[in-house]
Design a protein around this motif. Structure first.
Motif, short mmCIF file in Angstrom:
data_model
loop_
_atom_site.label_atom_id
_atom_site.label_comp_id
_atom_site.label_asym_id
_atom_site.label_seq_id
_atom_site.Cartn_x
_atom_site.Cartn_y
_atom_site.Cartn_z
N GLY A 33 0.86 -1.17 0.00
CA GLY A 33 0.00 0.00 0.00
C GLY A 33 0.90 1.23 0.00
O GLY A 33 2.10 1.13 0.29
N LYS A 34 0.33 2.40 -0.31
CA LYS A 34 1.13 3.62 -0.40
C LYS A 34 0.47 4.72 0.42
O LYS A 34 -0.76 4.79 0.51
CB LYS A 34 1.22 4.11 -1.87
N SER A 35 1.31 5.60 0.98
CA SER A 35 0.78 6.75 1.72
C SER A 35 0.23 7.79 0.76
O SER A 35 0.55 7.79 -0.44
CB SER A 35 1.90 7.39 2.55
N ALA A 36 -0.58 8.72 1.31
CA ALA A 36 -1.12 9.81 0.48
C ALA A 36 0.03 10.64 -0.09
O ALA A 36 -0.03 11.09 -1.25
CB ALA A 36 -2.05 10.68 1.32
N GLU A 37 1.08 10.84 0.70
CA GLU A 37 2.21 11.66 0.24
C GLU A 37 2.96 10.95 -0.90
O GLU A 37 3.37 11.56 -1.88
CB GLU A 37 3.16 11.96 1.42
N SER A 278 6.95 4.80 -12.87
CA SER A 278 6.59 5.93 -11.98
C SER A 278 6.76 5.55 -10.52
O SER A 278 7.19 6.38 -9.71
CB SER A 278 5.18 6.43 -12.30
N ASP A 279 6.47 4.30 -10.14
CA ASP A 279 6.72 3.91 -8.75
C ASP A 279 8.23 3.91 -8.45
O ASP A 279 8.65 4.32 -7.38
CB ASP A 279 6.13 2.52 -8.45
N ARG A 280 9.01 3.45 -9.42
CA ARG A 280 10.46 3.47 -9.20
C ARG A 280 10.97 4.88 -9.02
O ARG A 280 11.85 5.13 -8.19
CB ARG A 280 11.19 2.84 -10.40
N CYS A 281 10.44 5.83 -9.79
CA CYS A 281 10.89 7.22 -9.65
C CYS A 281 10.56 7.75 -8.27
O CYS A 281 11.35 8.47 -7.66
CB CYS A 281 10.26 8.10 -10.73
N VAL A 282 9.38 7.38 -7.75
CA VAL A 282 8.99 7.87 -6.41
C VAL A 282 9.98 7.34 -5.36
O VAL A 282 10.49 8.09 -4.53
CB VAL A 282 7.56 7.41 -6.05
N VAL A 283 10.27 6.05 -5.42
CA VAL A 283 11.20 5.46 -4.44
C VAL A 283 12.58 6.11 -4.59
O VAL A 283 13.23 6.45 -3.59
CB VAL A 283 11.26 3.92 -4.61
N ALA A 284 13.02 6.33 -5.83
CA ALA A 284 14.33 6.96 -6.06
C ALA A 284 14.35 8.38 -5.47
O ALA A 284 15.36 8.81 -4.90
CB ALA A 284 14.63 7.00 -7.55
N LEU A 285 13.22 9.11 -5.59
CA LEU A 285 13.16 10.47 -5.04
C LEU A 285 13.22 10.45 -3.51
O LEU A 285 13.92 11.26 -2.89
CB LEU A 285 11.90 11.19 -5.53
N PHE A 286 12.48 9.53 -2.88
CA PHE A 286 12.54 9.43 -1.41
C PHE A 286 13.97 9.06 -0.97
O PHE A 286 14.46 9.58 0.03
CB PHE A 286 11.53 8.40 -0.88
N ASP A 294 8.49 18.00 2.31
CA ASP A 294 8.60 19.44 2.62
C ASP A 294 10.04 19.92 2.53
O ASP A 294 10.29 21.11 2.30
CB ASP A 294 8.15 19.72 4.07
N THR A 295 10.97 18.99 2.77
CA THR A 295 12.39 19.39 2.80
C THR A 295 13.09 19.17 1.45
O THR A 295 14.28 19.41 1.34
CB THR A 295 13.16 18.60 3.88
N TRP A 296 12.35 18.70 0.46
CA TRP A 296 12.98 18.47 -0.84
C TRP A 296 13.34 19.81 -1.50
O TRP A 296 12.67 20.83 -1.24
CB TRP A 296 12.03 17.69 -1.77
N PRO A 297 14.37 19.81 -2.37
CA PRO A 297 14.74 21.07 -3.02
C PRO A 297 13.55 21.68 -3.77
O PRO A 297 12.75 20.95 -4.36
CB PRO A 297 15.83 20.64 -4.02
N SER A 298 13.47 23.02 -3.73
CA SER A 298 12.32 23.66 -4.37
C SER A 298 12.32 23.40 -5.87
O SER A 298 11.25 23.33 -6.50
CB SER A 298 12.32 25.16 -4.06
N SER A 299 13.52 23.22 -6.47
CA SER A 299 13.57 22.96 -7.91
C SER A 299 12.89 21.62 -8.24
O SER A 299 12.21 21.49 -9.27
CB SER A 299 15.03 22.92 -8.39
N VAL A 300 13.06 20.63 -7.35
CA VAL A 300 12.45 19.32 -7.58
C VAL A 300 10.94 19.40 -7.33
O VAL A 300 10.13 18.88 -8.12
CB VAL A 300 13.11 18.26 -6.66
N ARG A 301 10.57 20.10 -6.27
CA ARG A 301 9.14 20.26 -5.97
C ARG A 301 8.42 20.99 -7.12
O ARG A 301 7.28 20.68 -7.45
CB ARG A 301 8.97 21.04 -4.66
#
Ligand code: 5GP
Ligand code: ZN
Length: 306
Positions: A33-37, A278-286, A294-301
């Motif tokens: 399962g996945k969180s809302a975030e 797309s799931d792999r990209c999410v895991v790679a980003l985390f 909230d703490t991710w670089p603003s350029s990535v956000r």
């Protein structure tokens, strides 16, 4: 990296994702399962890919993660990847067989031999459902489809980058060879831009699909020799073990011939697909930026949520 060290790296990242609540274990490797975030990041990745695709005017479509068995067999998935396949089975017996099924369940015995194959299979990729809808001439200039859905591959693993049920965003181009090749090189640049803007340090490599067995090795060699598959590899577990987070695949006239898809001049259409895991990209980003978005670089956000 030694097997033990790699396993420890899988456990460490998966443990952090679970502890943060982003992955919710379901009791079997590779199904979460996945969180809302997590889902917000996932939607952002898909939207970023869709913005890159927009100039091509893709036809947006949605299919369930199931393929008719005739299509599953036509694309030779079981022939080439029996170990990854997900044909679906169900019960079609009578009362007597049902009683036997219940007895086996009560005793914790295997019951697979009491089930029969259905007319559907889990789809292992997003582009397969599209071809079977195209058994006629494509318009002059060809066509592009966009599809984002769950796929299934039977490869249980502790690696959080390797799921059994995972989502793939795809654009599929069906057109003349020249148009398809141009489109493929456009996507090689677009993916390079996407990973660059996400700060994911991707590099490209010529790749092959995991064809089964000895015959499969020859298929894989052919695929590499013609450079039909190019992957974008992200070093989530170090430079020596990068993971494919996107791929661009050129199928020549394979699907055009299989599904009798013709270009305006009557020739079998060529096809290619541009796929983002797309799931792999999410895991790679985390993994890259930590568990708190909230703490991710603003350029990535800004790429995910402009
Ligand atoms: P391909 O058809 O090239 O194997 O897969 C397309 C994309 O889907 C890959 O580049 C990768 O990003 C993603 N993908 C493939 N297998 C898996 C998997 O087991 N788990 C996840 N999360 N993504 C996968
Ligand atoms: Zn595809």
């Amino acid at each position: 990296m030694a097997d033990d060290a790699l396993r420890a790296a899988f456990d460490e990242l998966r443990g952090r994702l679970i502890e943060a609540g982003h992955l919710i274990p379901c009791g079997v490797d590779g199904v979460y399962g996945k969180s809302a975030e997590y889902e917000r990041v996932w939607a952002g990745v898909g939207a970023a890919a869709s913005r890159l695709a927009a100039p091509d005017g893709p036809v947006l479509c949605s299919f369930p993660p199931l393929l008719p068995r005739v299509t599953f067999d036509k694309v030779e998935y079981v022939r080439n990847f029996p170990h990854l396949s997900g044909p679906m089975f169900s019960f079609r017996g009578d009362d007597r067989a049902h009683a036997e099924l219940i007895r086996r369940l009560d005793e914790g015995q295997p019951y697979a031999d009491l089930l029969q194959q259905t007319d559907v299979a889990f789809t292992p990729a997003c582009c397969y459902p599209v071809y079977s809808t195209l058994t006629k001439a494509v318009p002059p200039g060809g066509i592009v489809f966009e599809h984002h859905s769950y796929c299934f591959r039977h490869e249980p693993s502790p690696d959080p980058m390797r799921m059994q049920a995972f989502r793939m965003w795809e654009n599929v181009r069906v057109a003349t060879p020249d148009d398809v090749l141009d489109w493929r090189s456009t996507w090689l640049s677009r993916f390079a831009e996407l990973f660059d803007r996400l700060g994911l340090d991707a590099r490209t490599d010529i790749a092959s699909d995991p064809f089964f067995g000895r015959a499969g090795r020859l298929m894989a060699q052919g695929q590499r020799a013609y450079q039909l598959k190019i992957e974008f590899l992200v070093p989530v577990f170090g430079e020596s073990e990068p993971t494919a987070c996107a791929s661009v695949n050129y199928h020549l006239s394979h699907f055009g011939e299989l599904f009798d898809i013709r270009t305006a001049d009557g020739d079998a259409a060529h096809s290619a697909c541009a796929a983002v895991g797309s799931d792999r990209c999410v895991v790679a980003l985390f993994q890259r930026y930590g568990m708190e978005t909230d703490t991710w670089p603003s350029s990535v956000r800004a790429v995910l949520w402009p």
